[in-house]
Every structure is written in structure tokens, then in C-alpha cells.
Enzyme design. Sequence first.
Site, PDB file in Angstrom:
ATOM      1  N   HIS A 216     -39.618  25.278  52.100  1.00  0.00           N
ATOM      2  CA  HIS A 216     -38.371  25.097  51.160  1.00  0.00           C
ATOM      3  C   HIS A 216     -37.929  26.231  50.429  1.00  0.00           C
ATOM      4  CE1 HIS A 216     -38.008  20.291  51.376  1.00  0.00           C
ATOM      5  NE2 HIS A 216     -38.043  20.704  52.639  1.00  0.00           N
ATOM      6  N   SER A 220     -34.990  25.987  56.638  1.00  0.00           N
ATOM      7  CA  SER A 220     -35.331  25.909  58.062  1.00  0.00           C
ATOM      8  C   SER A 220     -34.699  26.916  59.016  1.00  0.00           C
ATOM      9  CB  SER A 220     -34.795  24.590  58.500  1.00  0.00           C
ATOM     10  OG  SER A 220     -35.415  23.459  57.728  1.00  0.00           O
ATOM     11  N   ASP A 245     -33.758  11.947  61.845  1.00  0.00           N
ATOM     12  CA  ASP A 245     -35.224  11.832  62.015  1.00  0.00           C
ATOM     13  C   ASP A 245     -35.693  10.442  62.250  1.00  0.00           C
ATOM     14  OD1 ASP A 245     -35.837  14.509  61.751  1.00  0.00           O
ATOM     15  OD2 ASP A 245     -36.328  14.313  59.437  1.00  0.00           O
ATOM     16  N   GLU A 288     -61.799  15.590  74.510  1.00  0.00           N
ATOM     17  CA  GLU A 288     -60.534  14.693  74.461  1.00  0.00           C
ATOM     18  C   GLU A 288     -59.481  15.901  75.055  1.00  0.00           C
ATOM     19  OE1 GLU A 288     -60.878  11.446  73.916  1.00  0.00           O
ATOM     20  OE2 GLU A 288     -59.834  11.306  71.881  1.00  0.00           O
TER      21      GLU A 288
HETATM   22  C1  HEM Z   1     -56.052  14.202  60.510  1.00  0.00           C
HETATM   23  C2  HEM Z   1     -56.363  12.819  60.577  1.00  0.00           C
HETATM   24  C3  HEM Z   1     -57.347  12.193  61.520  1.00  0.00           C
HETATM   25  C4  HEM Z   1     -57.673  12.447  62.775  1.00  0.00           C
HETATM   26  C5  HEM Z   1     -57.036  13.489  63.715  1.00  0.00           C
HETATM   27  C6  HEM Z   1     -58.658  11.589  63.060  1.00  0.00           C
HETATM   28  C7  HEM Z   1     -59.465  11.251  64.254  1.00  0.00           C
HETATM   29  C8  HEM Z   1     -60.132  10.282  64.740  1.00  0.00           C
HETATM   30  C9  HEM Z   1     -60.781  10.311  66.261  1.00  0.00           C
HETATM   31  C10 HEM Z   1     -60.355  11.014  67.318  1.00  0.00           C
HETATM   32  C11 HEM Z   1     -61.829   9.275  66.020  1.00  0.00           C
HETATM   33  C12 HEM Z   1     -62.325   8.548  67.203  1.00  0.00           C
HETATM   34  C13 HEM Z   1     -61.668   7.465  67.583  1.00  0.00           C
HETATM   35  C14 HEM Z   1     -62.555   6.532  68.710  1.00  0.00           C
HETATM   36  O1  HEM Z   1     -62.579   7.250  69.700  1.00  0.00           O
HETATM   37  O2  HEM Z   1     -63.070   5.347  68.417  1.00  0.00           O
HETATM   38  C15 HEM Z   1     -61.891   8.702  64.729  1.00  0.00           C
HETATM   39  C16 HEM Z   1     -62.607   7.742  64.201  1.00  0.00           C
HETATM   40  C17 HEM Z   1     -62.940   7.494  62.957  1.00  0.00           C
HETATM   41  N1  HEM Z   1     -62.136   7.744  61.857  1.00  0.00           N
HETATM   42 FE1  HEM Z   1     -60.471   9.239  61.875  1.00  0.00          FE
HETATM   43  N2  HEM Z   1     -58.996  10.809  61.796  1.00  0.00           N
HETATM   44  C18 HEM Z   1     -58.300  11.167  60.955  1.00  0.00           C
HETATM   45  C19 HEM Z   1     -58.366  10.589  59.786  1.00  0.00           C
HETATM   46  C20 HEM Z   1     -59.297   9.640  59.078  1.00  0.00           C
HETATM   47  C21 HEM Z   1     -59.483   9.391  57.792  1.00  0.00           C
HETATM   48  C22 HEM Z   1     -58.704   9.805  56.670  1.00  0.00           C
HETATM   49  C23 HEM Z   1     -60.394   8.524  57.700  1.00  0.00           C
HETATM   50  C24 HEM Z   1     -60.952   7.689  56.489  1.00  0.00           C
HETATM   51  C25 HEM Z   1     -60.570   7.710  55.570  1.00  0.00           C
HETATM   52  C26 HEM Z   1     -60.990   8.178  58.997  1.00  0.00           C
HETATM   53  C27 HEM Z   1     -61.963   7.401  59.433  1.00  0.00           C
HETATM   54  C28 HEM Z   1     -62.647   7.346  60.733  1.00  0.00           C
HETATM   55  C29 HEM Z   1     -63.607   6.445  61.218  1.00  0.00           C
HETATM   56  C30 HEM Z   1     -64.202   5.507  59.790  1.00  0.00           C
HETATM   57  C31 HEM Z   1     -63.694   6.654  62.534  1.00  0.00           C
HETATM   58  C32 HEM Z   1     -64.866   5.698  63.351  1.00  0.00           C
HETATM   59  C33 HEM Z   1     -64.304   4.422  63.964  1.00  0.00           C
HETATM   60  C34 HEM Z   1     -63.741   4.563  65.178  1.00  0.00           C
HETATM   61  O3  HEM Z   1     -64.423   5.430  66.065  1.00  0.00           O
HETATM   62  O4  HEM Z   1     -63.026   4.158  65.495  1.00  0.00           O
HETATM   63  N3  HEM Z   1     -60.170   9.051  59.913  1.00  0.00           N
HETATM   64  N4  HEM Z   1     -60.985   9.491  63.806  1.00  0.00           N
END
Ligand code: HEM
Lengths: 422, 256
Positions: A216, A220, A245, A288
Site C-alpha cells: 500500500h 499495485s 476478488d 508433499e
Molecule cells: C500456514 C498455515 C498452516 C499450514 C500450511 C498447515 C499445514 C498442515 C499440514 C500439511 C498438516 C498435516 C495434515 C494431515 O495430513 O493430516 C497439518 C496438521 C495439523 N495442523 Fe496445521 N497448518 C497451518 C496452520 C495451523 C494452525 C494455525 C494450527 C493450530 C492452531 C494447526 C494445527 C494443526 C494440527 C493440530 C494438525 C494435526 C492434525 C492433522 O494431522 O490433521 N495448523 N497442518
Amino acid sequence: MAGLHKSEFTNPVINWVDSRLPIFTMMQKEYGVFPTPKNFNYFWNFGALAMVTLMIMIATGIFLAMNYTAHTSMAFDSVQRIMRDVNYGWLIRYVHANGASMFFLVTYVHIFRGLYYGSYKAPRELLWILGVVILLIMMATAFFGYVLPWGQMSYWGATVITNLFSAIPVVGEPIVTWLWGGFSVANPTLNRFFALHYLLPFVLIGIVFLHVAALHVTGSNNPLGIDVKGPQDTLPFHPYYTIKDSVGLCLFLAIFAGFVFFAPNFFGAADNEIPANPLVTPAEIVPEWYLLPFYAILRSVPSKLGGVLMMFGSIGLLFVVPWLDTSPVRSCKFRPVYRWFLALLVIACIVLGMVGAHRPEGIWVLLGRLGTIYYFLHFLVILPVLGKLERPLPLPESISKPVLRGGGPLPSGAAAKPMEKA
Amino acid sequence: MMRWVTFAAAAAALIGSLATAPARAEGDHMALPKQSWSFAGPFGTFDRAAAQRGFQVYNEVCSACHQLHHAYYRDLTGIGLSAEQVAAIAASKSISDIGDDGAPMDRPGLPSDHFKAPYANDLAARAAQNGALPPDLSLIIKARDGGADYVYALLTGYSAAPSNMKMSDGMNYNKYFVGNQVAMTPPLSEGRVTYADGTPASVNQMAKDVVTFLAFISEPETEQRKALGVRIVLFFVLMTGLTYAVKRKVWSDVDH
Ligand code: HEM
């Protein structure tokens, strides 16, 4: 009254707040009347899409965290409880798991947009650098997240990636032990990865804020890559770009939902449905898809340290792209030669992605090396040299003047006939 | 026009990135014959009769060696069994628990119990199975490349080993198993179970039924997920059209 902001809002409550904390004035300035080039195409949707996806990831992540247990003996089972016993837990988890892929998809398109239209060039260098920082943090976050379900790929992926640091001479091994919190990937590792996975998205919010703040200041870029000359070249962000958007967002959510509801395991690996087992190595350890090109670069270099350096270097290079590109012209629309090299870069990245998914045997070794060589050649040689050699097409005078195609002016009146009139 | 070019480019990027995903599905496996499954496709649902017969096969055959670690008896209502039937099935199992006096005891199962595991732990399973570990089947359809087609192929893929192949002790030849030597003896044989609905219990039939049941157990949310998905995807497609119309209206007074 001294010190109060002079708010123009008529609603008394909003006015009261705005006089003391002018967030409404700020929103109005940055997202309401913000002057935006009038010639955006749909590539300019992707930043907003990435922002929405980040919010979706944080929202679903917090609900996952409420039901997830970060302990090696319970993590896998707790994820299954989310899938089976938590109300709509399967939905929350599938949105989160597929959301990671969607996040990278839109971010990669967003980065490509920047490369194609030269959005990284002065005065937007810092904006671009903040973007590369966002990419790095996203990768770290996704890596940590993928470890959490504690399946075979989680465990072995964590082992392979953390082991990369052991390539550093002398201090490599101690660093790896320090990262693990022990002598192998184990419970302390899982615990700290969970803490970091929870933390980093909020760091991301901070950087995204700076990214948008920088945007900003400079304003852009646009598909013509030329500077805005005056008010005739711009439109207020709202309603013109809020609605544009929204079109992209609805379409994006339709595709996103298509994966979540009808192919939720499309991006997943079967091996990660098997609980982590330190005694059994999966036939193939594959990250991945969004990390595959970098994994391919890593494996294309015959030395371990060399591979690690090249892999990190491939992202590090992006930081200096604004200074590697010597062309005075931003948009590829007016760079008839570079355009093709950029297409080649995209192909090289896709080929590298495919290489990363295959065992390094036969043709894949050769393709991996060719892709790696081209990737570095592109940024280190073609970008600096071509900028000096290439003869750009004539630039239009301004955004509101019709684009000069092949140098000749358009028949008069053509510009007054927008194709999109209802 | 430009708009469509950019869309095409975005689509190409999408397809390009997707093209890399299935690539890792290949491996040492033989090409799997494709079966037609009732639960396949965006509108597929579980064939209730097949899934119930499949439960019978699991219950009478596979459960001797394999557990369904993540599943509960109550899940069986999802394949069309009534609450009473489920309670009766659960009650027919004897579950180890701790009594009110703190001493170990056995009690009849409840619908809220996990499926009873055949072995106390993995070591006991290996000891009983010649060193091999029969894997948990509650995620098996998701946990193998090829999914339902693979498990069906495995169950029907036994034959005599080719004469030039040296089989290890206690191993069985199977066309579809990695390395072709599997520790599991062929679990199904003609008429191994007797179906109440009179369906002839051929090996193929039993394999098909048990795979249908296991597909349900692997993803019990499938039907709810697809039904919700149709509505949500339609909603967003509709919203795309609506917002596009509004967008054209808003932009109609802009030269661009
Ligand atoms: C930039 C944002 C985020 C990305 C790119 C991301 C990415 C991922 C990925 C790739 C997995 C594995 C999924 C699977 O195969 O099951 C995962 C699991 C998990 N994420 Fe995130 N995540 C993000 C934000 C968050 C935030 C903010 C939290 C908590 C406040 C969180 C909590 C969890 C938990 C508890 C799991 C384990 C459960 C599962 O495997 O499904 N994530 N995340």
C-alpha cells in the site's frame, strides 16, 4: 478536543471509536477508496485467495489442536478420533489437510504472476522479499504440520529432512541432535514441532501484514507493468476489486470443496495412514507435492552438502531476483524473448516436481539434472544477460491509453467499447 | 479474451502440479484389475447388503488375526444394522475390563466398545503368526496404494508359486503382494462362510463383500461427506455465477 482523530463517519458509535482509534478510517483508506490500477486481470486474485486460505488454515487448525494429542503414543489415534468421533472432525481435518495444498497452489500462481509481470522490480523489491519470507515460513509450517499425524510419512519425512542438517561440516551432527531433542526423531521432536506448527502461522500473519503494508506504499503493479499516471488509470478498490476478488474466491472455494468432499485423499500418501514405525522404512519417502521440486534439486546433486546448499539456494536466489533482472521493462507482455524463458522455467519446475516423486533412477536422474541446471541458469544467467540484450516492445503511454499492438495505434473508438458490457 | 488466457494458464498450472501427485502411486505392484464398487464416484454409497455380508466375513474369518483398532461396534449402524442387532453383536463378545473390585474381569461387549482385538499386543500376534504381524484393518483401504482394488486383488490373488520361484518357509505365493511372498495363508475358500441371504459364497463374492465392509470402516463418514459436498460445491458454483453477474454490472461503466 485535543488529540482526537477527525472522523468522517456519521454513525455515532463508529465515529466515537474511529475518533479514538481510526481503524475505520484506515480500512476505508486501504481497502475502500484505495486507488488500484483499472486493468488487473484475474491473476491479481491470487493474493486475496492466499490470504483467505491462511485464515481458513488458522481457523481449522485451532479446532484440530483442541482435539489433537502431541504424543508419539497417541498422536495417530487422536487424529483418527478427530476423523471418527469429533462432530464434523473429518470435515475440519480434510479442509486443513487439503487447505495446505490449496495454499501452496495459489501462492505458487501468485509468485508466477509476480515473475511474469515483473512485480518484483523497483520500487517493489522489499514487497517481493517479504513474499519470499512468507514462502519459507509456509514451507516450514507445512513440514511441521505433516509430521503431526505421526504416520509413516510423517516420521520418515521428518527424519530425512532433519538429517539434511547433518551435511553441515563439523557442527552438523550436534545441530541435528539439538533439533531432535534426542538421538532420533521421537517424542520431544513431535512436541516441539507441534509448538512450532502452532506458532508459525501467527508469525505469518505478521509478515503478511508487512507485505500488504508495503504494497500500500508502492501501490499495485498491473499487467502492463507501467506506472499509474493519474486518477484516470485507477479505480477505488471497493467495489471494483472486492467484487472481482469475490468471483475468483467463489470459484476457488468450489474447487477447494471439490477436493475436500470428493477426493479428500488426492494429495495424501497411503503410507501416512500407517502409524509411524521407526523399524520399518517405507518403500519410498516422498514429501508433499509442493516441496517436490526442491526435493528433486536436493537429490540431483551427487554430493549431500552440495544438494542441501543447492536446495536452499534455489529459494535463496528468489531474494535477489530484483537485482538479477537487468531489464528496464516489468511486464512480460513487452518482453518477447524473456516470456519464453519464463515458460521454460515453469516447465522446469513441473518436471522437477515429477522427478521428486520418482525414485532417482534412469531417465529421472537426467531430467532432474537438466531441470536443476535450467533453474539456476535461468536466474543466474538468463535473467541478468537477457535484460541487456532483449529489445522490448513499445510500451503504451499509460494504462488508460489503448495498448499499442505491433506499434500501430488501435482504430479510434475501440477503447470505448469494453468487451464486458452486459 | 485475455481473461481466458490467464484462466487457461492457471488451469495448466493446476493440472501440472496435480500430474505429479499420482506419480508416486506406482511401485512394484502388478497392475490392479479395476472393480466396480458401489461406493465409488461422487454419488456412490455403500451397498448395505454387501457391507453386512462383508461384516460377516470379517467377523467369522479375518477377526481371528486382524483387529479393527479404530472402529467401534456402534459404527455398524452405518451399514444398516439396527441398534438391537448391534447390541447383540457386541454382547456376544467378551471384553476384558477392570471390575468394581479392581480385579481384571470379562464382561459382555457394549456398542460403545472398540472391536475386540484378537491379540493382546503386536508381540503376541507375531508369536502366534510365525513372526508376521497381521496389520490393523480399520484403515487398510486408505493405507494401501490402489485401495479397495488392491485388497480385493490380494484376497483373490493366491495361486501356486511359479516353479522357478523359491518360497520361504510358511510363505504363500500371491501375485499382488510386494515381493509375491505373503505370510497370510489364503483366508478365503469356496463356501468359507454361509450367507443368511443365500448369496453363494464364492471367493470373489466374499472378497468383494469384505472389501466393501472395510471401505466403510476406513471412512465411515463417506456418505455424509458426499451428500454435503454436492450441496456445498453447487452453492459455490452458483455463487460464482451470481458474483460474476454482479461484477459485470459494477464494471459496466468502466472503460478497460
Ligand atoms: C500456514 C498455515 C498452516 C499450514 C500450511 C498447515 C499445514 C498442515 C499440514 C500439511 C498438516 C498435516 C495434515 C494431515 O495430513 O493430516 C497439518 C496438521 C495439523 N495442523 Fe496445521 N497448518 C497451518 C496452520 C495451523 C494452525 C494455525 C494450527 C493450530 C492452531 C494447526 C494445527 C494443526 C494440527 C493440530 C494438525 C494435526 C492434525 C492433522 O494431522 O490433521 N495448523 N497442518
